[in-house]
Structures are given as structure tokens and as C-alpha cells.
Enzyme design. Sequence first.
Site, PDB file in Angstrom:
ATOM      1  N   LYS A  16     -86.798   9.622 -29.775  1.00  0.00           N
ATOM      2  CA  LYS A  16     -88.065  10.152 -28.849  1.00  0.00           C
ATOM      3  C   LYS A  16     -89.243  10.102 -29.413  1.00  0.00           C
ATOM      4  O   LYS A  16     -89.435   9.787 -30.835  1.00  0.00           O
ATOM      5  CB  LYS A  16     -87.547  11.674 -28.710  1.00  0.00           C
ATOM      6  N   ASP A 147     -85.168  19.652 -33.255  1.00  0.00           N
ATOM      7  CA  ASP A 147     -85.223  18.837 -32.092  1.00  0.00           C
ATOM      8  C   ASP A 147     -84.017  18.368 -31.535  1.00  0.00           C
ATOM      9  O   ASP A 147     -84.022  17.597 -30.537  1.00  0.00           O
ATOM     10  CB  ASP A 147     -85.771  17.216 -32.951  1.00  0.00           C
TER      11      ASP A 147
HETATM   12  O1  C5P Z   1     -85.384  22.671 -37.812  1.00  0.00           O
HETATM   13  P1  C5P Z   1     -85.439  21.694 -38.663  1.00  0.00           P
HETATM   14  O2  C5P Z   1     -84.487  21.749 -39.761  1.00  0.00           O
HETATM   15  O3  C5P Z   1     -85.823  20.299 -38.033  1.00  0.00           O
HETATM   16  O4  C5P Z   1     -87.116  21.823 -39.355  1.00  0.00           O
HETATM   17  C1  C5P Z   1     -87.264  21.247 -40.562  1.00  0.00           C
HETATM   18  C2  C5P Z   1     -88.546  22.221 -41.033  1.00  0.00           C
HETATM   19  O5  C5P Z   1     -89.653  21.930 -40.415  1.00  0.00           O
HETATM   20  C3  C5P Z   1     -88.277  23.554 -41.194  1.00  0.00           C
HETATM   21  O6  C5P Z   1     -87.516  24.034 -42.199  1.00  0.00           O
HETATM   22  C4  C5P Z   1     -89.619  23.944 -41.253  1.00  0.00           C
HETATM   23  O7  C5P Z   1     -90.434  24.058 -42.195  1.00  0.00           O
HETATM   24  C5  C5P Z   1     -90.439  22.927 -40.198  1.00  0.00           C
HETATM   25  N1  C5P Z   1     -90.685  23.457 -38.821  1.00  0.00           N
HETATM   26  C6  C5P Z   1     -91.326  24.361 -38.304  1.00  0.00           C
HETATM   27  N2  C5P Z   1     -91.336  24.774 -36.939  1.00  0.00           N
HETATM   28  C7  C5P Z   1     -90.640  24.110 -36.245  1.00  0.00           C
HETATM   29  C8  C5P Z   1     -89.782  23.081 -36.368  1.00  0.00           C
HETATM   30  C9  C5P Z   1     -89.517  22.841 -38.067  1.00  0.00           C
HETATM   31  O8  C5P Z   1     -92.079  24.996 -39.294  1.00  0.00           O
HETATM   32  N3  C5P Z   1     -90.784  24.601 -34.851  1.00  0.00           N
END
Ligand code: C5P
Length: 303
Positions: A16, A147
Site C-alpha cells: 500500500k 496497518d
Molecule cells: O502497530 P504497529 O506495531 O505497526 O506500530 C509500530 C509502532 O509505531 C508503535 O509501537 C508506535 O510507536 C508507532 N505507532 C504510533 N501510532 C500509530 C501507529 C504506530 O505511534 N497509529
Amino acid sequence: MKKLMSIGVAVEAYAKVNFTLEVLGKREDGYHDLRSLVVPVSLSDTITLTKAEKTGIEITAENPIIDLSKMGAPEKNLAVRAAELMREVGGIKESVHIKIQKRIPLGGGMGGGSADAAAVINGLNELWSLGLEKQKLAELGAQIGSDVPALVLGGAVMMEGRGERVRPFDCGGSRIEKGGKRYWLVLVNPGVFSSTPQIFKSLKHIQENRLEILSNMRLALSKGNEELVAKALQNDLSDAAFDAYPEVASAAKALKDAGALGVLMSGSGASVFGLVRNYEHGQEVQAKLKDFQWSVIAQTCEI
Ligand code: C5P
């Protein structure tokens, strides 16, 4: 999705890009509230899921830019975690072998790992005949990564909250009359691995709510006009990523200099994309990107 006799399924896991990505605020749980238009593109990993006694994963990549040594431990792989979750939710005894042919660069902001997890969720729902609705599958996806829900849903998606609130994107009545349009992009990966937590952490300030960002994009897409879409592209994470990784800023500049109509970083980087008029224009732009090991011409899903 292709059924492989009764023993497995093969699923394309589409990458994406984000046409808009706004950071609306920092949350108590450490995440950020976002509003993003997520658009799948015609670059995919191929996932094959087959019945097995024990969960296993096998990852292959033909392109040397995909450094499999950076993939991390198998049990932490998002696809494996997604399979374990589906097994638990479905009360399934048997396991699954996951084979991934990787084409989406790692740490590239194009949702590679998340797309694989989403494909596993959709694929196992089919393979194990679980019959779960898309919104339920998207909810499960949120447990794997921010995501994942958007990629489980598929198509152009409006993503909000941490990423858990997703709905099909509708840019207005005229899209229905036109039957949707596909945009041509040149995707470039500068060969650095961007750390999502680091990029979010280094955000200097959160801007005020700017409703015009989405309304401009909606209007541009409803008209199906590349120039207007190019102008409406927005990613609030770009500056932080350009500071952390000068290679990302260089890739964006190279795309602009090569004549792309508009250029944006995808997600938290490191990939950038250039919006182009058509395939031939994409070829012209790509020919000028000699300094980059990895670039592809791709098309978005219908918007
Ligand atoms: O959810 P995911 O594991 O992909 O997110 C990785 C990191 O990115 C999270 O630990 C956070 O630090 C940051 N993040 C965030 N806000 C979001 C998505 C991700 O701060 N909406």
C-alpha cells in the site's frame, strides 16, 4: 485467492501507499491518532498457506534489496502471529505452513509485513471455512499491527484511530459514474530500513486539524485528475523521516527532478512514490533514477 485442491490457498498480499497521512494527536497508550487514505498498489508478496502438523514459515526473495537477514525471528513474524491468532479464534487443531515470496521491500512504509499478515488472516478464514466477516477480520488484524486492518479490508480505505477504524473510501458520486480510476506510480526504495517507532517518536509537533487535506484529496479523486491528486498528497511523517534518513529525502528529490507530478513518502518511510500521468511517463521518470537500486512502476487499485 486461488484454492490449491483442498490442502491450501495462495493469496496475493498487496503493498500500500498512503495518499494522505495526518497525525491528529498523541494518545495515552503511546500510539498516535491518525487519519489516512490507504491505497493498495500492484506490487505483491505471494503467500501460500498449506495444512501442516506444525506452524512453519519459509521466506524467499529473488531481489537482493530484500535482505532476509533483517526479517527477525520467525515467531515474531507478523504472518506467523496472524496464523496463531486465527487458529485460536477458530478453535482449529491443525497448523499451517506459510510460504512467502517477498517482493515488497522491508521497512519500506509500503506495509509489506502487514500485507502478509492480512493475507494470512483472509486466507485462513477461507482455508478453515471460518466464515468471519471482513470487519471482524479487520478487528483481529488490529491485534497484529496498526496497518493490518486496512489491508484486510482491501481496496482504498479510510483509516482512523491507531489504524483500527477502517471503512471503504468513497470519494463522491462521480466516482461511481466513472467506475473508479487507477493511478500510475513510480515506487522508489532508497535501501534504508526506516523504524516506525523512531519516526513517530521524533515528531516535533502535531499540527492542528486541517480538514482541507482530506477534502482536497476527495475532490481531486472525484474529478480523476492526476495533477490535482498530486497537489493534494500529504504525509505528516515526512519531515521526521527526511531528518532521520537523508537517503529518503534524496529519493524524493530525485523523483521530483525526474518529472513526477507529485511525490510523497509512504507511511513512515523509507519508500517514496511519484505520481505519474501514465505508464509511459512512469518509464521516463524511472529511466532517470539510476542511483537507486530498487524502483518499480505500479498502479493503484480503483479509486
Ligand atoms: O502497530 P504497529 O506495531 O505497526 O506500530 C509500530 C509502532 O509505531 C508503535 O509501537 C508506535 O510507536 C508507532 N505507532 C504510533 N501510532 C500509530 C501507529 C504506530 O505511534 N497509529
